[in-house]
Design a protein around this motif. Structure first.
Motif, PDB file in Angstrom:
ATOM      1  N   GLU A 175       0.837  -1.205   0.000  1.00  0.00           N
ATOM      2  CA  GLU A 175       0.000   0.000   0.000  1.00  0.00           C
ATOM      3  C   GLU A 175       0.873   1.258   0.000  1.00  0.00           C
ATOM      4  OE1 GLU A 175      -3.624   2.033   2.651  1.00  0.00           O
ATOM      5  OE2 GLU A 175      -2.811   0.069   3.181  1.00  0.00           O
ATOM      6  N   LYS A 176       1.934   1.234   0.813  1.00  0.00           N
ATOM      7  CA  LYS A 176       2.858   2.372   0.837  1.00  0.00           C
ATOM      8  C   LYS A 176       3.515   2.564  -0.531  1.00  0.00           C
ATOM      9  CE  LYS A 176       4.198   2.115   5.730  1.00  0.00           C
ATOM     10  NZ  LYS A 176       5.336   1.884   6.667  1.00  0.00           N
ATOM     11  N   ARG A 177       3.903   1.454  -1.158  1.00  0.00           N
ATOM     12  CA  ARG A 177       4.563   1.561  -2.460  1.00  0.00           C
ATOM     13  C   ARG A 177       3.610   2.111  -3.517  1.00  0.00           C
ATOM     14  NH1 ARG A 177       5.725   0.211  -7.331  1.00  0.00           N
ATOM     15  NH2 ARG A 177       7.878  -0.208  -8.005  1.00  0.00           N
ATOM     16  N   ALA A 178       2.364   1.655  -3.460  1.00  0.00           N
ATOM     17  CA  ALA A 178       1.372   2.149  -4.420  1.00  0.00           C
ATOM     18  C   ALA A 178       1.173   3.654  -4.252  1.00  0.00           C
ATOM     19  CB  ALA A 178       0.052   1.406  -4.233  1.00  0.00           C
ATOM     20  N   ALA A 179       1.149   4.107  -3.004  1.00  0.00           N
ATOM     21  CA  ALA A 179       0.988   5.539  -2.753  1.00  0.00           C
ATOM     22  C   ALA A 179       2.196   6.315  -3.269  1.00  0.00           C
ATOM     23  CB  ALA A 179       0.790   5.785  -1.257  1.00  0.00           C
ATOM     24  N   ALA A 180       3.397   5.779  -3.011  1.00  0.00           N
ATOM     25  CA  ALA A 180       4.615   6.438  -3.491  1.00  0.00           C
ATOM     26  C   ALA A 180       4.668   6.446  -5.020  1.00  0.00           C
ATOM     27  CB  ALA A 180       5.851   5.736  -2.923  1.00  0.00           C
ATOM     28  N   ALA A 181       4.254   5.343  -5.625  1.00  0.00           N
ATOM     29  CA  ALA A 181       4.227   5.278  -7.096  1.00  0.00           C
ATOM     30  C   ALA A 181       3.227   6.276  -7.658  1.00  0.00           C
ATOM     31  CB  ALA A 181       3.872   3.864  -7.551  1.00  0.00           C
ATOM     32  N   GLY A 182       2.120   6.462  -6.959  1.00  0.00           N
ATOM     33  CA  GLY A 182       1.136   7.447  -7.405  1.00  0.00           C
ATOM     34  C   GLY A 182       1.706   8.852  -7.357  1.00  0.00           C
ATOM     35  N   ARG A 183       2.429   9.157  -6.272  1.00  0.00           N
ATOM     36  CA  ARG A 183       3.061  10.483  -6.174  1.00  0.00           C
ATOM     37  C   ARG A 183       4.133  10.650  -7.246  1.00  0.00           C
ATOM     38  NH1 ARG A 183       3.017   8.948  -0.772  1.00  0.00           N
ATOM     39  NH2 ARG A 183       5.282   8.672  -0.766  1.00  0.00           N
ATOM     40  N   ARG A 184       4.912   9.578  -7.468  1.00  0.00           N
ATOM     41  CA  ARG A 184       5.939   9.626  -8.517  1.00  0.00           C
ATOM     42  C   ARG A 184       5.320   9.894  -9.879  1.00  0.00           C
ATOM     43  NH1 ARG A 184       7.668   3.942 -10.224  1.00  0.00           N
ATOM     44  NH2 ARG A 184       5.546   4.184 -10.992  1.00  0.00           N
ATOM     45  N   ASP A 185       4.250   9.192 -10.189  1.00  0.00           N
ATOM     46  CA  ASP A 185       3.605   9.357 -11.493  1.00  0.00           C
ATOM     47  C   ASP A 185       3.029  10.759 -11.651  1.00  0.00           C
ATOM     48  OD1 ASP A 185       4.282   6.759 -12.007  1.00  0.00           O
ATOM     49  OD2 ASP A 185       2.288   5.931 -11.590  1.00  0.00           O
ATOM     50  N   ALA A 186       2.519  11.320 -10.542  1.00  0.00           N
ATOM     51  CA  ALA A 186       1.979  12.681 -10.600  1.00  0.00           C
ATOM     52  C   ALA A 186       3.095  13.681 -10.899  1.00  0.00           C
ATOM     53  CB  ALA A 186       1.290  13.027  -9.284  1.00  0.00           C
ATOM     54  N   VAL A 187       4.254  13.495 -10.249  1.00  0.00           N
ATOM     55  CA  VAL A 187       5.389  14.384 -10.504  1.00  0.00           C
ATOM     56  C   VAL A 187       5.877  14.219 -11.938  1.00  0.00           C
ATOM     57  CG1 VAL A 187       7.792  14.865  -9.896  1.00  0.00           C
ATOM     58  CG2 VAL A 187       6.118  14.450  -8.094  1.00  0.00           C
ATOM     59  N   LEU A 188       5.957  12.962 -12.396  1.00  0.00           N
ATOM     60  CA  LEU A 188       6.415  12.724 -13.768  1.00  0.00           C
ATOM     61  C   LEU A 188       5.475  13.356 -14.781  1.00  0.00           C
ATOM     62  CD1 LEU A 188       7.639   9.007 -13.633  1.00  0.00           C
ATOM     63  CD2 LEU A 188       9.030  11.066 -13.878  1.00  0.00           C
ATOM     64  N   ALA A 189       4.185  13.283 -14.514  1.00  0.00           N
ATOM     65  CA  ALA A 189       3.214  13.901 -15.418  1.00  0.00           C
ATOM     66  C   ALA A 189       3.411  15.412 -15.452  1.00  0.00           C
ATOM     67  CB  ALA A 189       1.794  13.556 -14.979  1.00  0.00           C
TER      68      ALA A 189
END
Length: 247
Positions: free
Chosen positions: A144-158
């Motif tokens: 769950e933590k990784r999914a949240a971090a990946a979501g933040r990463r993807d938002a920054v990348l976008a």
């Protein structure tokens, strides 16, 4: 090299855009979410190994319990069979009755031992199941933590990709205003000077290396034609003159 002063000024715009693109690329590769995801991936790998080990142990224990249950049931079956023979009254030979009674006692002891083994295995299964459940919960929490971090990463990348696309488009427009020779020089200098190919000459100071011009260079630059492309004698970057150059 000669270049129209307006083209030279556009180098400053180009440099600003290239600097921003470099900053965006740095942000893309240095966002804290990347380190966080790497750490979580490492933790997940460890936990998943523990989970596999727990599942394997639990599976082995279940097979061990099945064997213990089979052994106990086999003894119980023999006890029922022998007791039925004894209770049937068909055996009248005293020696045979003694032997059968002795066998029942032996089977009772064997049954007690096997039931203890079965109970011990069930206790181990209980402990193993608790460990398996604990590790499963830990895995789910880290996932769950990784999914949240990946979501933040993807938002920054976008966000980075969006700004980079706009900046690249603006850069292409600026490049069209600069002659090929001047652009080639800029690209060459930029590649060898840490990403900074052109710098403003401001208040008699190169904004690339931040050094002030000496008297000789200042005189040379002051006498240079407006279309002459100047180079800093210290850092060799292209120097662009502006009304704030102080010449």
């Amino acid at each position: 090299m000669k270049a129209d002063p307006s083209e030279q000024l556009r180098l400053l715009d180009l440099q600003a855009l290239d600097t921003r693109l470099d900053q965006l690329e740095h942000r893309r590769h240095s966002m804290p979410e990347l380190a966080e995801i790497a750490a979580l991936d490492k933790e997940l790998a460890h936990l998943r190994n523990l989970l596999v080990a727990a599942e394997t142990q639990l599976s082995d224990l279940e097979r061990e319990r099945a064997r213990a249950e089979t052994d106990v049931e086999q003894v119980r079956t023999r006890v029922r069979r022998d007791r039925d023979r004894m209770d049937s009254g068909r055996i009248t030979n005293s020696k045979e009755l003694v032997e059968l009674s002795s066998e029942l006692e032996s089977l009772a002891r064997r049954q007690s031992v096997l039931e203890d083994v079965e109970l011990e295995v069930m206790e181990r299964i209980e402990v193993s199941s608790a460990e398996h459940q604990r590790v499963s919960v830990d895995v789910a929490a880290v996932e769950e933590k990784r999914a949240a971090a990946a979501g933040r990463r993807d938002a920054v990348l976008a966000e980075v990709d969006g700004e980079a696309a706009l900046t690249t488009s603006a850069r292409e427009a600026v490049v069209r205003d600069i002659g090929p020779q001047l652009l080639a020089l800029y690209d060459k200098v930029r590649a060898s000077s840490g990403g900074l190919g052109a710098a403003e000459l401001k208040a008699r100071r190169c904004q690339g290396c931040r050094l002030e011009l000496n008297t000789v260079d200042l005189s040379t630059f002051r006498d240079a034609a407006p279309d002459e492309v100047l180079r800093c004698e210290e850092c060799r970057r292209i120097l662009v003159r502006t009304p704030e150059s102080g010449l």
